[in-house]
Design a protein around this motif. Structure first.
Motif, PDB file in Angstrom:
ATOM      1  N   GLY A  49     -46.567  -0.953  12.339  1.00  0.00           N
ATOM      2  CA  GLY A  49     -47.072  -2.009  11.323  1.00  0.00           C
ATOM      3  C   GLY A  49     -47.156  -1.055  10.109  1.00  0.00           C
ATOM      4  N   ALA A  50     -46.223  -0.248   9.768  1.00  0.00           N
ATOM      5  CA  ALA A  50     -46.208   0.238   8.858  1.00  0.00           C
ATOM      6  C   ALA A  50     -45.006  -0.353   8.051  1.00  0.00           C
ATOM      7  CB  ALA A  50     -44.716   1.796   9.422  1.00  0.00           C
ATOM      8  N   ALA A  51     -45.518   0.218   6.492  1.00  0.00           N
ATOM      9  CA  ALA A  51     -45.474  -0.520   5.857  1.00  0.00           C
ATOM     10  C   ALA A  51     -43.958  -0.423   5.565  1.00  0.00           C
ATOM     11  CB  ALA A  51     -46.404  -0.786   4.050  1.00  0.00           C
ATOM     12  N   VAL A  52     -42.826  -1.629   4.873  1.00  0.00           N
ATOM     13  CA  VAL A  52     -41.850  -0.307   4.485  1.00  0.00           C
ATOM     14  C   VAL A  52     -41.397  -1.816   3.363  1.00  0.00           C
ATOM     15  CG1 VAL A  52     -40.643  -0.100   6.530  1.00  0.00           C
ATOM     16  CG2 VAL A  52     -40.238  -2.530   5.905  1.00  0.00           C
ATOM     17  N   LEU A  53     -40.240  -1.510   2.012  1.00  0.00           N
ATOM     18  CA  LEU A  53     -39.802  -2.525   1.854  1.00  0.00           C
ATOM     19  C   LEU A  53     -38.839  -2.694   1.347  1.00  0.00           C
ATOM     20  CD1 LEU A  53     -39.685  -3.619  -1.625  1.00  0.00           C
ATOM     21  CD2 LEU A  53     -39.812  -1.023  -2.619  1.00  0.00           C
ATOM     22  N   ASP A  54     -38.152  -4.408   0.920  1.00  0.00           N
ATOM     23  CA  ASP A  54     -36.579  -4.486   1.181  1.00  0.00           C
ATOM     24  C   ASP A  54     -36.485  -4.881  -0.252  1.00  0.00           C
ATOM     25  OD1 ASP A  54     -33.926  -5.767   1.487  1.00  0.00           O
ATOM     26  OD2 ASP A  54     -34.891  -7.109   2.614  1.00  0.00           O
ATOM     27  N   ARG A  61     -33.098 -12.061   4.599  1.00  0.00           N
ATOM     28  CA  ARG A  61     -33.255 -12.368   6.068  1.00  0.00           C
ATOM     29  C   ARG A  61     -33.246 -11.051   6.175  1.00  0.00           C
ATOM     30  NH1 ARG A  61     -26.787 -10.919   6.461  1.00  0.00           N
ATOM     31  NH2 ARG A  61     -25.990 -10.501   4.813  1.00  0.00           N
ATOM     32  N   HIS A  62     -32.943  -9.467   5.975  1.00  0.00           N
ATOM     33  CA  HIS A  62     -33.396  -8.412   6.264  1.00  0.00           C
ATOM     34  C   HIS A  62     -34.557  -8.302   6.527  1.00  0.00           C
ATOM     35  CE1 HIS A  62     -28.939  -7.917   4.699  1.00  0.00           C
ATOM     36  NE2 HIS A  62     -28.756  -7.818   6.402  1.00  0.00           N
ATOM     37  N   ALA A  63     -35.307  -8.638   5.227  1.00  0.00           N
ATOM     38  CA  ALA A  63     -37.165  -8.706   5.180  1.00  0.00           C
ATOM     39  C   ALA A  63     -37.617  -9.271   6.452  1.00  0.00           C
ATOM     40  CB  ALA A  63     -37.767  -9.132   4.228  1.00  0.00           C
ATOM     41  N   GLU A  64     -37.060 -10.884   6.945  1.00  0.00           N
ATOM     42  CA  GLU A  64     -37.887 -11.463   7.966  1.00  0.00           C
ATOM     43  C   GLU A  64     -37.079 -10.483   9.201  1.00  0.00           C
ATOM     44  OE1 GLU A  64     -37.942 -15.858   8.980  1.00  0.00           O
ATOM     45  OE2 GLU A  64     -35.767 -15.170   9.114  1.00  0.00           O
ATOM     46  N   ALA A  65     -36.493 -10.125   9.418  1.00  0.00           N
ATOM     47  CA  ALA A  65     -35.860  -9.662  10.645  1.00  0.00           C
ATOM     48  C   ALA A  65     -36.183  -7.702  10.268  1.00  0.00           C
ATOM     49  CB  ALA A  65     -34.203  -9.196  10.792  1.00  0.00           C
ATOM     50  N   GLY A  70     -42.034  -5.637  13.763  1.00  0.00           N
ATOM     51  CA  GLY A  70     -43.051  -5.201  14.110  1.00  0.00           C
ATOM     52  C   GLY A  70     -43.486  -4.627  12.868  1.00  0.00           C
ATOM     53  N   LEU A  71     -43.384  -4.410  11.491  1.00  0.00           N
ATOM     54  CA  LEU A  71     -43.435  -3.826  10.496  1.00  0.00           C
ATOM     55  C   LEU A  71     -43.563  -5.289   9.557  1.00  0.00           C
ATOM     56  CD1 LEU A  71     -39.495  -1.842  10.073  1.00  0.00           C
ATOM     57  CD2 LEU A  71     -42.163  -1.286  11.093  1.00  0.00           C
ATOM     58  N   ARG A  72     -44.589  -4.538   8.384  1.00  0.00           N
ATOM     59  CA  ARG A  72     -45.231  -5.212   7.397  1.00  0.00           C
ATOM     60  C   ARG A  72     -44.452  -4.711   5.809  1.00  0.00           C
ATOM     61  NH1 ARG A  72     -49.651  -2.566   4.528  1.00  0.00           N
ATOM     62  NH2 ARG A  72     -49.148  -0.626   6.395  1.00  0.00           N
ATOM     63  N   VAL A  73     -43.705  -6.208   5.860  1.00  0.00           N
ATOM     64  CA  VAL A  73     -42.594  -5.919   4.546  1.00  0.00           C
ATOM     65  C   VAL A  73     -42.905  -6.813   3.503  1.00  0.00           C
ATOM     66  CG1 VAL A  73     -40.800  -6.951   4.462  1.00  0.00           C
ATOM     67  CG2 VAL A  73     -41.339  -6.636   6.996  1.00  0.00           C
ATOM     68  N   THR A  90     -42.046 -16.608   3.543  1.00  0.00           N
ATOM     69  CA  THR A  90     -43.142 -15.979   3.908  1.00  0.00           C
ATOM     70  C   THR A  90     -44.552 -16.312   4.897  1.00  0.00           C
ATOM     71  OG1 THR A  90     -42.958 -16.213   1.508  1.00  0.00           O
ATOM     72  CG2 THR A  90     -45.531 -15.544   2.614  1.00  0.00           C
ATOM     73  N   ALA A  91     -44.677 -14.838   5.540  1.00  0.00           N
ATOM     74  CA  ALA A  91     -46.117 -15.125   6.466  1.00  0.00           C
ATOM     75  C   ALA A  91     -46.950 -14.253   6.947  1.00  0.00           C
ATOM     76  CB  ALA A  91     -45.392 -15.050   7.688  1.00  0.00           C
ATOM     77  N   PRO A  92     -47.679 -13.731   7.785  1.00  0.00           N
ATOM     78  CA  PRO A  92     -48.882 -12.610   6.908  1.00  0.00           C
ATOM     79  C   PRO A  92     -48.101 -11.551   7.916  1.00  0.00           C
ATOM     80  CG  PRO A  92     -50.058 -14.508   8.875  1.00  0.00           C
ATOM     81  CD  PRO A  92     -48.420 -14.827   8.439  1.00  0.00           C
ATOM     82  N   GLY A  93     -47.888 -10.224   6.639  1.00  0.00           N
ATOM     83  CA  GLY A  93     -47.815  -8.849   6.921  1.00  0.00           C
ATOM     84  C   GLY A  93     -46.072  -9.660   6.431  1.00  0.00           C
ATOM     85  N   LEU A  94     -45.778 -10.144   5.602  1.00  0.00           N
ATOM     86  CA  LEU A  94     -44.061 -11.025   4.990  1.00  0.00           C
ATOM     87  C   LEU A  94     -44.605 -11.646   3.930  1.00  0.00           C
ATOM     88  CD1 LEU A  94     -41.076 -10.139   4.952  1.00  0.00           C
ATOM     89  CD2 LEU A  94     -40.653 -12.382   6.690  1.00  0.00           C
TER      90      LEU A  94
END
Length: 250
Positions: A49-54, A61-65, A70-73, A90-94
């Motif tokens: 659930g940690a928030a990260v930035l691509d 492709r890396h953001a989806e991975a 399990g990260l919020r991206v 795009t999806a919940p948390g992405l």
């Protein structure tokens, strides 16, 4: 810092929006991204659930991975074409947004920022590159991580292919490479039937020492160095990549 306005005259604005970009680099596949991200997240041991930035996420492709780990991206990119492809993921948390990395980030509180596939060193002045690192620093939580995937300049110098040709799906690419005035330059001549196009990539030729010094100057401490996407230890002459792990120090 003097920031030039967004313009299609910048090489990256033209090239990344071209349909030929995806055709030339289409071999960068989803499986490769998932494997690399798995190695990265194992190294960082981020909590679920940690928030990260691509940052400079391209087609996502890396953001989806990262999201699959399990990260919020959040994914930022400048190219409308690349973002339109990313937003299909795009999806919940992405989520994705258009952003110029030279300006302050609209989101903060990230546990990690990922800058992958040589997505740094594009600008005309060192002040602009320092500014990007300042914005990353401000967007991270104290102790947050920066992962920067860059080329290894020594390896490039030893293995530079000055010229090559590729035929991909009926399109002919003539690619010429050189190191000139502190930059690695790739000129790309394209013939697609009767249509001729030209693009050029220009990336600052930072040595590992110079890039680490730049990070340290902007408030980061380098903790690990990888030389491949599989996580092998960095070798100054033999490693094709320079993957730096750094932490926000203050």
């Amino acid at each position: 810092m003097n920031i030039q306005p967004l313009s299609s005259d910048f090489w990256f604005a033209r090239w990344f929006d071209s349909p030929y970009y995806a055709r030339l680099y289409g071999h960068r596949d989803e499986a490769e991204a998932r494997a690399f991200v798995s190695h990265l997240t194992t190294q960082l041991a981020l909590p679920q659930g940690a928030a990260v930035l691509d940052l400079a996420c391209g087609n996502g492709r890396h953001a989806e991975a990262l999201h699959a780990q399990g990260l919020r991206v959040w994914g930022y990119d400048l190219s409308p074409t690349q973002l339109s492809q990313a937003q299909e993921r795009t999806a919940p948390g992405l989520q994705f947004r258009r952003h110029d990395m030279r300006t302050p980030f609209p989101d903060r509180g990230f546990s990690a920022v990922f800058n992958l596939f040589t997505s740094f060193g594009y600008f005309q002045t060192d002040a602009e590159h320092r500014g990007v690192l300042d914005h990353i620093h401000a967007a991270l939580i104290p102790g947050g991580h920066l992962v920067m995937d860059y080329f290894n300049l020594s390896y490039i110098r030893q293995n530079l292919v000055p010229e090559e040709e590729k035929n991909l799906d009926g399109v002919h690419f003539l690619i010429k490479r050189r190191i000139q005035k502190g930059s690695i330059i790739k000129d790309i001549h394209i013939q697609d039937g009767h249509l001729h196009s030209f693009f050029s990539e220009r990336v600052r030729a930072y040595t590992p020492e110079a890039l680490e010094a730049l990070l340290q100057r902007q408030g980061f401490g380098v903790t690990h160095r990888w030389g491949t996407y599989a996580g092998d230890r960095f070798h100054p002459e033999k490693s094709p990549r320079l993957i730096l792990f750094a932490r926000r120090e203050n």
